[in-house]
Design a protein around this motif. Structure first.
Motif, PDB file in Angstrom:
ATOM      1  N   ARG A   1     -46.499 -15.044  25.619  1.00  0.00           N
ATOM      2  CA  ARG A   1     -45.772 -13.947  24.976  1.00  0.00           C
ATOM      3  C   ARG A   1     -46.565 -12.638  25.057  1.00  0.00           C
ATOM      4  O   ARG A   1     -47.787 -12.643  25.179  1.00  0.00           O
ATOM      5  CB  ARG A   1     -45.495 -14.295  23.502  1.00  0.00           C
ATOM      6  N   VAL A   2     -45.839 -11.545  24.948  1.00  0.00           N
ATOM      7  CA  VAL A   2     -46.440 -10.211  24.983  1.00  0.00           C
ATOM      8  C   VAL A   2     -46.800  -9.782  23.564  1.00  0.00           C
ATOM      9  O   VAL A   2     -45.966  -9.824  22.650  1.00  0.00           O
ATOM     10  CB  VAL A   2     -45.463  -9.194  25.609  1.00  0.00           C
ATOM     11  N   LEU A   3     -48.043  -9.381  23.375  1.00  0.00           N
ATOM     12  CA  LEU A   3     -48.505  -8.903  22.072  1.00  0.00           C
ATOM     13  C   LEU A   3     -48.500  -7.393  21.974  1.00  0.00           C
ATOM     14  O   LEU A   3     -48.298  -6.835  20.887  1.00  0.00           O
ATOM     15  CB  LEU A   3     -49.921  -9.424  21.796  1.00  0.00           C
ATOM     16  N   LEU A   4     -48.753  -6.717  23.095  1.00  0.00           N
ATOM     17  CA  LEU A   4     -48.830  -5.252  23.068  1.00  0.00           C
ATOM     18  C   LEU A   4     -48.484  -4.699  24.441  1.00  0.00           C
ATOM     19  O   LEU A   4     -48.880  -5.273  25.461  1.00  0.00           O
ATOM     20  CB  LEU A   4     -50.224  -4.798  22.639  1.00  0.00           C
ATOM     21  N   THR A   5     -47.742  -3.610  24.441  1.00  0.00           N
ATOM     22  CA  THR A   5     -47.405  -2.904  25.682  1.00  0.00           C
ATOM     23  C   THR A   5     -47.853  -1.462  25.547  1.00  0.00           C
ATOM     24  O   THR A   5     -47.536  -0.793  24.556  1.00  0.00           O
ATOM     25  CB  THR A   5     -45.892  -2.947  25.960  1.00  0.00           C
ATOM     26  N   MET A   6     -48.581  -0.977  26.546  1.00  0.00           N
ATOM     27  CA  MET A   6     -49.091   0.393  26.548  1.00  0.00           C
ATOM     28  C   MET A   6     -48.648   1.105  27.823  1.00  0.00           C
ATOM     29  O   MET A   6     -48.778   0.565  28.915  1.00  0.00           O
ATOM     30  CB  MET A   6     -50.620   0.376  26.465  1.00  0.00           C
ATOM     31  N   VAL A   7     -48.129   2.307  27.666  1.00  0.00           N
ATOM     32  CA  VAL A   7     -47.714   3.124  28.806  1.00  0.00           C
ATOM     33  C   VAL A   7     -48.396   4.484  28.698  1.00  0.00           C
ATOM     34  O   VAL A   7     -48.226   5.193  27.701  1.00  0.00           O
ATOM     35  CB  VAL A   7     -46.184   3.311  28.849  1.00  0.00           C
ATOM     36  N   GLY A   8     -49.196   4.823  29.708  1.00  0.00           N
ATOM     37  CA  GLY A   8     -49.904   6.096  29.684  1.00  0.00           C
ATOM     38  C   GLY A   8     -50.804   6.254  28.481  1.00  0.00           C
ATOM     39  O   GLY A   8     -50.978   7.360  27.951  1.00  0.00           O
ATOM     40  N   GLY A   9     -51.398   5.143  28.040  1.00  0.00           N
ATOM     41  CA  GLY A   9     -52.315   5.193  26.904  1.00  0.00           C
ATOM     42  C   GLY A   9     -51.641   5.147  25.549  1.00  0.00           C
ATOM     43  O   GLY A   9     -52.323   5.076  24.517  1.00  0.00           O
ATOM     44  N   GLU A  10     -50.303   5.164  25.515  1.00  0.00           N
ATOM     45  CA  GLU A  10     -49.556   5.118  24.259  1.00  0.00           C
ATOM     46  C   GLU A  10     -48.993   3.715  24.037  1.00  0.00           C
ATOM     47  O   GLU A  10     -48.385   3.132  24.931  1.00  0.00           O
ATOM     48  CB  GLU A  10     -48.406   6.129  24.274  1.00  0.00           C
ATOM     49  N   VAL A  11     -49.190   3.187  22.849  1.00  0.00           N
ATOM     50  CA  VAL A  11     -48.639   1.872  22.508  1.00  0.00           C
ATOM     51  C   VAL A  11     -47.145   2.030  22.271  1.00  0.00           C
ATOM     52  O   VAL A  11     -46.719   2.768  21.365  1.00  0.00           O
ATOM     53  CB  VAL A  11     -49.322   1.273  21.272  1.00  0.00           C
ATOM     54  N   VAL A  12     -46.327   1.337  23.074  1.00  0.00           N
ATOM     55  CA  VAL A  12     -44.874   1.448  22.944  1.00  0.00           C
ATOM     56  C   VAL A  12     -44.255   0.178  22.360  1.00  0.00           C
ATOM     57  O   VAL A  12     -43.058   0.138  22.076  1.00  0.00           O
ATOM     58  CB  VAL A  12     -44.227   1.779  24.305  1.00  0.00           C
ATOM     59  N   HIS A  13     -45.073  -0.851  22.211  1.00  0.00           N
ATOM     60  CA  HIS A  13     -44.621  -2.087  21.561  1.00  0.00           C
ATOM     61  C   HIS A  13     -45.854  -2.857  21.117  1.00  0.00           C
ATOM     62  O   HIS A  13     -46.828  -2.957  21.856  1.00  0.00           O
ATOM     63  CB  HIS A  13     -43.809  -2.953  22.532  1.00  0.00           C
ATOM     64  N   SER A  14     -45.809  -3.399  19.902  1.00  0.00           N
ATOM     65  CA  SER A  14     -46.965  -4.156  19.436  1.00  0.00           C
ATOM     66  C   SER A  14     -46.567  -5.228  18.429  1.00  0.00           C
ATOM     67  O   SER A  14     -45.747  -4.987  17.536  1.00  0.00           O
ATOM     68  CB  SER A  14     -47.999  -3.231  18.780  1.00  0.00           C
ATOM     69  N   LYS A  15     -47.151  -6.398  18.625  1.00  0.00           N
ATOM     70  CA  LYS A  15     -47.078  -7.488  17.658  1.00  0.00           C
ATOM     71  C   LYS A  15     -48.484  -7.978  17.335  1.00  0.00           C
ATOM     72  O   LYS A  15     -48.667  -9.102  16.869  1.00  0.00           O
ATOM     73  CB  LYS A  15     -46.226  -8.630  18.205  1.00  0.00           C
ATOM     74  N   MET A  16     -49.465  -7.109  17.596  1.00  0.00           N
ATOM     75  CA  MET A  16     -50.852  -7.437  17.298  1.00  0.00           C
ATOM     76  C   MET A  16     -51.053  -7.482  15.792  1.00  0.00           C
ATOM     77  O   MET A  16     -50.521  -6.651  15.051  1.00  0.00           O
ATOM     78  CB  MET A  16     -51.797  -6.396  17.908  1.00  0.00           C
ATOM     79  N   GLU A  17     -51.818  -8.445  15.347  1.00  0.00           N
ATOM     80  CA  GLU A  17     -52.113  -8.539  13.919  1.00  0.00           C
ATOM     81  C   GLU A  17     -53.181  -7.535  13.531  1.00  0.00           C
ATOM     82  O   GLU A  17     -54.066  -7.226  14.315  1.00  0.00           O
ATOM     83  CB  GLU A  17     -52.582  -9.963  13.593  1.00  0.00           C
TER      84      GLU A  17
END
Length: 562
Positions: A546-562
């Motif tokens: 599963r994906v925990l975090l997505t970053m585009v151009g240094g910006e977090v655009v999705h996160s499920k990190m604890e």
């Protein structure tokens, strides 16, 4: 330098190498530490940490090296040992349809026609009389009856609404009697070029339309929505898809068949700060003359929204017996499929695009269509001496050794959909027989020939989850692990290569391998954090990552990190 397991680690490269001076008081914007970084560089190097400044990767190395660049305003992301990979690419999808179909009747998992009708009936209950009902995903190959449903069956649950139901492969369409009458289709309506109005033994239209016959209902539907939706609805559909893409770890998507509505909407979404992922788009071949007149070439746009080229569909799909084959279908010996366009039309498109700096992507599933397109590619290369045309063929499902060799000779890119293997394995043997099925989705043969292969999902045809593309390319099983041992396992590719297909090969396919697709200094900080290492888990378990975090151009655009 090696860790205790003997894996080479990169020393952190200096910030200056990316053109950013490491002046006193200048520190990283973001640091990712305590990570298992798979860089997907030329050597598939590993690292512990990544440093980011101004949207770019400026250092890759050990925790100690990256932490030395951390300042009081640096955002530090502790990966806690999780795996970091380059942002995923989907090299072939239809974002407009993803968004629109999400609001329609979901038919992808119906087991028989009664279940299909029940779902339509439920939608009718909540839809004002006379409004269009849209549905997607039905597939007669996966339904008990093993036949196309008919308009008369749909009429029993939707007698007062126009109903438009798109097949799983988006090459077959089912309409009901209300919509058929609205569009003036009768028993006397002729088949359009490259399309078929399916009729029963009495000559009555059954409501099933194949290929270009969609133009009788919704011309340009795949590109623009064909007037069935407002511009604002289409813009919202694209936003929905982009947000979902970020959740799946996609940092770059390719809208493989766009029209003017998408181009306008993507630019507006970017300007509004509402576009979380990068978008390359291919305009339908009907737009080619406009591009040439304006002098626009592939690569025009911004780092977020960019013209990749122009797209043409030359044949159909296997499950509808419309993919163009060199020899007849095994289960339909009087048919070799359908070429939607003539060789002369294809040649004119390829030549005009190529000589004007516009790259092409051509939809060709069957070996007959592939053979025709490759012949035209070769003629065009010889005629115009273009140094790096990056010709691309989408799907290329039924192959042969001679075609693979031509891909290699001309460096043609194969835009493939490994997720198609999961369902296609159940009907391809019946359609093409035992000899040709050996070269259905022949990824290992193509890899060994040195062919560039990028992966797409063709969403909404299949899930846009890129991890399923890695899984399917590596094990050739469906989501339930069938068949044991994989379907034609000799065509499985190593997991490492499957990962490249959804990262660096996706970047190569759009001519952007110098700025994205791997975790290297100077490239965009497009990264994904995963729950597990796809190169370390059992291949059958890749689908569970599963994906925990997505970053585009240094910006977090999705996160499920604890």
């Amino acid at each position: 330098m090696k860790d205790k397991e003997g894996v080479k680690k990169k020393s952190a490269r200096k910030v200056e190498k990316s053109g950013v001076k490491r002046e006193k008081g200048i520190f990283l914007d973001t640091a990712i530490i305590n990570a298992n970084v798979i860089t997907v560089d030329e050597n598939m190097s590993r690292a512990e940490a990544v440093g980011i400044l101004n949207g770019r990767i400026v250092a890759v190395g050990s925790n100690e090296e990256i932490e030395s660049m951390v300042g009081s305003n640096t955002k530090v992301i502790d990966a806690k040992g999780k795996t970091v990979v380059p942002g995923f690419h989907d090299s072939h999808m239809h974002p407009l349809l993803v968004g629109h179909f999400a609001r329609g009747v979901q038919l992808t998992d119906v087991k028989d026609i009664p279940e299909m009708l029940e779902r339509i009936k439920e939608k009718v209950k909540e839809t004002p009389k006379g409004e269009m009902i849209l549905g997607f995903g039905w597939n007669q190959e996966r339904m008990a009856e093993k036949r196309y449903p008919t308009r008369w069956e749909v009429d029993t649950v939707a007698p007062d609404h126009p109903v438009f139901l798109i097949h799983w492969n988006a090459h077959i369409y089912l309409i009901n009697t209300v919509l058929m009458k609205q569009k003036g289709i009768t028993r006397d309506t002729p088949d359009p070029p490259g399309g078929t109005i399916v009729k029963n033994e009495k000559g009555e239209p059954t409501g099933v339309l194949l290929e270009n016959a969609i133009d009788l209902i919704a011309p340009g539907f795949l590109e623009t929505g064909a007037g069935l939706f407002s511009y604002e609805q289409s813009k919202a559909a694209l936003k929905y898809c982009a947000d979902k893409a970020a959740e799946w770890g996609l940092t770059s998507i390719v809208d493989i068949l766009a029209g003017d509505a998408q181009v306008k909407a993507y630019q507006e979404l970017e300007a509004e700060g509402n576009l979380p992922v990068r978008v390359n788009f291919y305009l339908g071949f009907q737009y080619l003359d406009y591009l040439i007149k304006l002098g626009i070439k592939s690569g025009f746009g911004s780092s977020k929204v960019r013209l990749a080229g122009a797209k043409m569909i030359v044949d159909g799909s296997l499950s509808s017996h419309t993919a163009a084959l060199r020899e007849p279908y095994t289960d339909m010996p009087d048919s070799k499929g359908v070429m939607r366009l003539t060789p002369e039309e294809i040649r004119a498109f390829v030549e005009n695009a190529t000589k004007n700096g516009i790259r092409v992507d051509i939809h060709a599933l069957g070996d007959g269509a592939i053979e025709t397109v490759l012949k035209i590619f070769r003629e065009t290369m010889n005629k115009y001496k273009v140094k790096d045309p990056r010709f691309k063929i989408s799907h290329c499902i039924i192959h042969g050794p001679d075609l693979i060799e031509q891909f290699r000779e001309m460096n043609v890119i194969a835009n493939v959909q490994p997720v198609f293997v999961m369902k296609g394995q159940h009907w391809i043997p019946r359609l093409v027989g035992p000899q040709r099925e050996k070269y259905a989705h022949p990824y290992r043969s193509m890899m060994e020939a040195g062919i560039h292969m990028c992966s797409g999902t063709d969403a909404p045809i299949e899930t846009m989850n890129p991890i399923m593309n890695i899984y399917a390319a590596a094990v050739r099983k469906d989501a339930q692990g069938i068949p044991e041992g994989g379907w034609h396992p000799e065509q499985c590719v190593p997991v490492e290569h499957a990962l490249k297909m959804v990262t660096i090969e996706g970047a190569y396919a759009t001519g952007e391998e110098h700025v994205k697709g791997s975790i290297e200094v100077g490239k965009y900080a497009d990264l994904v954090i995963l729950t597990d290492d796809p190169l370390a888990v059992e291949p059958d378990k890749i689908k569970d990552i599963r994906v925990l975090l997505t970053m585009v151009g240094g910006e977090v655009v999705h996160s499920k990190m604890e």
